[in-house]
Design an enzyme around this catalytic site. Structure first.
Site, short mmCIF file in Angstrom:
data_model
loop_
_atom_site.label_atom_id
_atom_site.label_comp_id
_atom_site.label_asym_id
_atom_site.label_seq_id
_atom_site.Cartn_x
_atom_site.Cartn_y
_atom_site.Cartn_z
N HIS A 1 0.88 -1.19 0.00
CA HIS A 1 0.00 0.00 0.00
C HIS A 1 0.90 1.23 0.00
CE1 HIS A 1 -3.73 2.26 1.56
NE2 HIS A 1 -2.79 3.17 1.36
N HIS B 1 1.52 5.39 -1.65
CA HIS B 1 1.12 6.58 -2.42
C HIS B 1 2.35 7.18 -3.06
CE1 HIS B 1 -2.95 6.72 -0.66
NE2 HIS B 1 -2.34 6.22 0.40
N LEU B 2 2.36 7.24 -4.39
CA LEU B 2 3.50 7.83 -5.10
C LEU B 2 3.19 9.20 -5.68
CD1 LEU B 2 5.08 4.82 -7.04
CD2 LEU B 2 6.02 6.01 -5.05
N ASN C 1 -5.40 7.25 -5.77
CA ASN C 1 -6.14 8.47 -5.39
C ASN C 1 -5.42 9.73 -5.85
OD1 ASN C 1 -4.11 8.07 -3.42
ND2 ASN C 1 -5.26 9.13 -1.84
N LYS D 1 -9.44 -0.50 -5.58
CA LYS D 1 -9.42 0.17 -4.28
C LYS D 1 -10.78 0.77 -3.97
CE LYS D 1 -8.00 2.22 -0.59
NZ LYS D 1 -6.77 2.60 0.06
N LEU E 1 -4.65 9.00 8.23
CA LEU E 1 -5.93 8.29 8.30
C LEU E 1 -5.74 6.84 7.88
CD1 LEU E 1 -8.29 11.02 6.87
CD2 LEU E 1 -8.26 10.13 9.23
N ASP F 1 1.58 2.58 3.51
CA ASP F 1 0.73 3.76 3.40
C ASP F 1 1.57 5.03 3.46
OD1 ASP F 1 -1.54 5.25 3.01
OD2 ASP F 1 -2.28 5.07 5.06
N HIS G 1 3.02 14.45 1.71
CA HIS G 1 2.40 15.77 1.50
C HIS G 1 3.49 16.78 1.81
CE1 HIS G 1 -1.83 14.42 1.31
NE2 HIS G 1 -1.51 13.55 2.24
#
Ligand code: NCD
Ligand code: ZN
Length: 344
Positions: free
Chosen positions: A14, A16-17, A42, A100, A220, A248, A252
């Site tokens: 899991h 995020h790239l 996302n 997802k 989250l 995860d 940011h």
């Protein structure tokens, strides 16, 4: 005392790239240690169709540093308009490995997610038929449910009914944060897996809120009470194939974290393996680390484990406090303790 630790090369189930400049800045951290990762869809706009997933995959491959050996495992973002045959084709391509499910409004960029679960029934049935896993962000979005209870309520109100209505559907409970989720996952058969992040093994809700608010620990699902962190540590280090690593890691910029309404996400890609080695050693379970990082995930996703290895040395690990991106600095997760194990 163990001074080196050799593992089959890990995978991140899991991740995020992001895209563009952020993708270029964060991808090398993951590719340095991990052979493969399940790539979250996302983006803005989200990666919904097979075609969009292949284009995103191409952008990731183009952003890889030269000589890197890393395979992105793509996912599709489930919407109420998702076409079951597009999902089946994506799965058949061998390049898209999961769908997802974001309940609409549950987290970052989830506005296009699902509100009416009846509308996605044909997609879920097609996935049950073809064996494609559903990755689930398991939190209800009901404003009347306390944020610390949203995962436990989701299991009862949404997850269990979906699984009962769709026999054979293979499900990953993602980034679980509660003892409730550990107990539920432990009681299921091999059609269910659960990922655990690095940071949820390290922080509880006090880390976010006591002694001043710490935006870099806000993610989250939000970290829960200490008893839940301990249940997660027990599950991760148990050797049970039900549980595997999904970091995860969710970058940011500091500018977006340090706001009156700051973004959720911890960026753990650069130091995840050092932190995990420390956690597993603290639990007297270094022999269980390879299962968690490198064996249970491939087995759930019906992929071979990696043949290559990586070695960690007990020589003290350093990591940057932040990485620079064209959009500004991104702070690296600080576990709050010194790291002994370095990947070299
Ligand atoms: C993720 C993100 O930033 O995309 N944030 C997070 O806190 N984990 C979204 C998610 O996985 O919920
Ligand atoms: Zn995520």
């Amino acid at each position: 005392m163990t001074q080196t630790l050799t593992l089959r090369r890990p995978d991140d189930w899991h991740l995020h790239l992001r895209d563009g400049a952020m993708l270029e800045a964060v991808l090398p951290s993951t590719a340095a240690h991990f052979a493969r990762a399940i790539i979250m869809p996302n983006l803005v706009p989200p990666v919904v169709t097979h075609k969009q997933a292949l284009l995103y995959r191409d952008r990731i491959l183009s952003a890889l540093p030269s000589g890197a050996n890393f395979t992105p495992l793509m996912t599709l973002y489930l919407t109420e308009d998702t076409d079951p045959s597009d999902v089946a084709e994506a799965h058949a391509s061998g390049l898209v490995h999961a769908v997802k499910l974001y309940p609409a409004g549950a987290t970052t960029n989830s506005a296009s997610g699902v509100s009416n679960f009846d509308k996605v029934r044909p997609v879920l049935e097609k996935m049950a038929e073809t064996g494609m896993p559903l990755c689930v962000h398991g939190e209800v979005t009901d404003e009347n449910i306390d944020i610390f209870d949203r995962e436990a309520v989701f299991i009862e109100r949404v997850l269990e009914p979906i699984r009962r209505a769709t026999p054979g559907l293979r499900v990953v409970m993602e980034h679980i944060t509660t003892k409730d989720a550990v107990d539920y996952a432990s009681a299921q058969d091999g059609s269910l897996g659960a990922t655990i992040t690095t940071h949820h093994l390290v922080i509880n809700r006090n880390h976010i809120l006591a002694g001043g608010i710490k935006p870099h620990y806000y993610c989250l699902p939000v970290a829960k009470r200490e008893e839940h962190r301990l249940a997660l540590r027990a599950a991760a280090t148990s050797g049970s194939a039900r549980f595997f690593l999904g970091t995860d890691s969710a970058p940011h910029t500091d500018a977006n974290k340090l706001l009156p309404c700051g973004c959720a996400g911890c960026f753990t890609a650069p130091n995840t393996l050092s932190i995990l080695a420390q956690v597993f050693e603290q639990e007297g379970a270094l022999d269980k680390l390879e299962g968690f990082t490198s064996l249970h995930g491939p087995s759930f996703y019906k992929l071979p484990a990696n043949d290559e290895t990586i070695t960690l040395f007990k020589s003290g690990a350093t990591y940057p406090a932040h990485i620079d991106t064209a959009e500004g600095p991104v702070t690296v997760f600080d576990p709050g303790f010194a790291l002994d194990w370095a990947v070299r």
